[in-house]
Design an enzyme around this catalytic site. Structure first.
Site, PDB file in Angstrom:
ATOM      1  CB  CYS A  85      -0.641  -2.257  -1.210  1.00  0.00           C
ATOM      2  SG  CYS A  85      -0.388  -1.368  -2.846  1.00  0.00           S
ATOM      3  CG  HIS A 194      -0.751   1.720   1.582  1.00  0.00           C
ATOM      4  ND1 HIS A 194      -0.034   0.807   1.818  1.00  0.00           N
ATOM      5  CD2 HIS A 194      -1.128   1.813   0.264  1.00  0.00           C
ATOM      6  CE1 HIS A 194       0.397   0.332   0.602  1.00  0.00           C
ATOM      7  NE2 HIS A 194      -0.239   1.017  -0.385  1.00  0.00           N
ATOM      8  CD  GLU A 196       0.704   0.582   5.313  1.00  0.00           C
ATOM      9  OE1 GLU A 196      -0.498   0.375   5.360  1.00  0.00           O
ATOM     10  OE2 GLU A 196       1.262   0.233   4.246  1.00  0.00           O
TER      11      GLU A 196
END
Lengths: 222, 81
Positions: A85, A194, A196
């Protein structure tokens, strides 16, 4: 294996990135934007957020942070670097990756679970996946539209450097549905959604993002 | 006092969603003159006295490195009295 996670002023996702590194089986090492050394890390993650308030352009000011000079040097020598990002935006502004991320085509900040297809498993960060594998991870940004000139696009496609594409309707106007790309060597990867935030079913939509963090272990063992 | 102005615009081939939003808002307010709108950034830089050619060259460099992203943007440096 030590994976550095950089915190810039305004970074949001450093905690989740560190947690994902640990879940992937490595040691997470906190790095600060003003640090003058990389603390002997084997790889670096630039997490998401709004570094330096996104002033001027997303990632434009972070690029000149002291730690980035070291990251750019290390990336040139082959150290694996993942920008997620805002981290992707920083890598583009640093010229470690080509192109730029611009305002979403419909002007809205998007926050949703997004299906993407992994299209290159030869990079340091995608080897745990198989080509064509579809995964669902969160997408949350206002400036995620990947843009570049025709020549760069042809080069990225020709060299197989598009590592992930959005599945279904184009969420943000990115050229060729590009969600992530790599450099020519495959050690530097930028990704708009994302992984994560999707490492276990308790806190994410899936655990399908974990592969990015286990891939890096494979890359090191090789 | 003179100032140095740097205008930064998205390159013509880069999609400008903000400009498009402005272009579609204008007719809703009764302004029907526009066939297209592009939105950019303007930097106003002050120096002591009138800008020298050395300072203008430095500003050119700064515009290339920091104020614009040459991948998606063009810039123009000029002096405004």
């Amino acid at each position: 294996m030590r994976v550095g996670v950089i915190t810039f002023p305004g970074t949001l996702d450093d905690r989740d990135a560190a947690r994902a590194v640990i879940a992937g089986g490595a040691e997470a090492v906190a790095l600060w934007h003003a640090d003058a050394d990389l603390k002997n890390v084997d790889a670096v993650i630039l997490p998401g957020g709004f570094s330096y308030g996104d002033y001027l352009r997303c990632g434009a000011i972070s690029r000149f942070a002291p730690v980035m000079k070291l990251v750019i040097e290390a990336a040139g020598k082959g150290m694996p670097v993942l920008g997620i990002c805002n981290g992707f935006q920083v890598l583009c502004e640093s010229h470690l990756l080509p192109g730029a991320l611009t305002r979403n085509s419909d002007l809205h900040f998007l926050c949703r679970d997004q299906e993407i297809e992994i299209t290159n498993t030869q990079t340091a960060w995608t080897s745990s996946y198989s080509v064509g594998q579809k995964i669902v991870i969160p997408l949350k940004n206002g400036e995620g539209s990947f843009q570049c000139d025709d020549e760069t696009l042809a080069q990225l496609e020709g060299e197989g450097r598009v590592i992930a594409r959005y599945v279904g309707q184009n969420p943000n106007g990115s050229r060729n549905l590009i969600a992530g790309i790599s450099n020519a060597r495959g050690n530097v990867v930028g990704l708009m959604p994302h992984p994560e935030h999707a490492i276990d079913a308790l806190t994410g939509p899936t655990a399908e993002g974990l592969g990015f963090f286990t891939s890096i272990l494979n890359a090191m063992v090789k | 006092m003179a100032k140095i102005v740097v205008d930064v615009m998205l390159k013509p081939e880069i999609l400008d969603p903000q400009g498009n939003a402005v272009a579609s808002a204008l007719p809703r307010l009764g302004f029907t003159f526009a066939t297209s709108v592009r939105q950019g950034k303007r930097f106003e830089i002050e120096v002591v006295g009138d800008p020298t050619s050395e300072q203008l060259a430095e500003v050119e460099k700064a515009a290339e490195v920091l104020l614009s992203n040459p991948v998606i943007e063009n810039y123009v440096v000029r002096v405004e009295k």
